[in-house]
Design an enzyme around this catalytic site. Structure first.
Site, PDB file in Angstrom:
ATOM      1  N   CYS A 180       0.836  -1.201   0.000  1.00 49.87           N
ATOM      2  CA  CYS A 180       0.000   0.000   0.000  1.00 49.87           C
ATOM      3  C   CYS A 180       0.880   1.264   0.000  1.00 49.87           C
ATOM      4  CB  CYS A 180      -0.976  -0.035   1.167  1.00 49.87           C
ATOM      5  SG  CYS A 180      -2.355   1.136   0.981  1.00 49.87           S
ATOM      6  N   HIS A 201      -3.748  -5.004  -0.127  1.00 46.98           N
ATOM      7  CA  HIS A 201      -3.292  -5.526   1.163  1.00 46.98           C
ATOM      8  C   HIS A 201      -3.327  -7.057   1.142  1.00 46.98           C
ATOM      9  CE1 HIS A 201      -3.146  -1.799   3.572  1.00 46.98           C
ATOM     10  NE2 HIS A 201      -4.059  -1.383   2.719  1.00 46.98           N
ATOM     11  N   GLU A 236      -2.277  -9.043   3.387  1.00 47.39           N
ATOM     12  CA  GLU A 236      -2.615  -9.530   4.728  1.00 47.39           C
ATOM     13  C   GLU A 236      -4.121  -9.537   4.987  1.00 47.39           C
ATOM     14  OE1 GLU A 236      -2.366  -5.070   5.381  1.00 47.39           O
ATOM     15  OE2 GLU A 236      -1.495  -6.575   4.064  1.00 47.39           O
TER      16      GLU A 236
END
Length: 208
Positions: free
Chosen positions: A84, A188, A190
């Site tokens: 990001c 993202h 994650e």
């Protein structure tokens, strides 16, 4: 039995550190959170996360000396992943709340998403299908066409040959780049469930 490889996560006050660390642990790595530039000196591989404004994030990297330490490791061929804002700070210039110099690792500028498109929502929040734009590198067929989670108001533009993947959002928007031993993504991993897990596993095992 092979030990989990250590991956240094840079904590400069601009990242979702716990989520990234947990996701890397699930991908088979040993996450190590670092806040001092000296801790990166012998890092085997590095993750640079980031949320918020890219200019402010870049200021913190400079003030702490972490930006210089990251550049030293990049020049030595250390694999680095940006996430990001961690991708955005790698650009030449950052046009967010003024104009700021970036790390200057990749050509291009960070600018607001589709400022002239009335039908495009800013910020871009949610799941988007990511398409490969250049093969032969970190991005592969197993990742192509998967959905990843985004949350951003700014984008990297003018990135030239570094782009490897994009989304369609008021036109093509680069969402992943690779240059040398650096891979960076606007989305993202994650937060991207199975697709994100696959990408992080690939980074853990990456030997560029």
């Amino acid at each position: 039995m092979t030990a989990d490889p250590p991956i240094h996560i840079v904590d400069y006050g601009a990242g979702n550190i716990r989520s990234v660390a947990n996701a890397l642990w699930r991908a088979g790595a040993q996450p190590i959170v670092v806040r001092e530039p000296e801790a990166l000196k012998d890092a085997d591989r590095i993750v640079l996360p980031g949320v918020g404004a890219s200019g402010a994030a870049m200021d913190r990297l400079r003030e702490t000396g972490l930006g210089e330490a990251l550049d030293a490791r990049r020049r030595r061929g250390c694999p680095i992943m940006g996430i990001c804002v961690g991708m955005q700070v790698m650009a030449e210039t950052l046009h967010e709340f003024g104009q700021h110099p970036g790390l200057n690792w990749v050509k291009g500028r960070v600018e607001r998403l589709a400022p002239d498109a009335a039908d495009i929502r800013v910020p871009n929040i949610g799941w988007r299908k990511v398409a490969q734009t250049r093969g032969g590198g970190f991005w592969d067929d197993a990742l192509d066409g998967r959905f990843f989670y985004f949350c951003h108001s700014y984008r990297l533009a003018g990135d030239g040959d570094a782009a490897v993947a994009a989304i369609e959002y008021g036109g093509a928007v680069t969402c992943a780049v690779q240059f040398g031993t650096v891979f960076a993504c606007q989305f993202h991993p994650e937060k991207s469930q199975i697709a994100g897990h696959r990408l992080l596993e690939k980074f853990v095992a990456w030997r560029p």
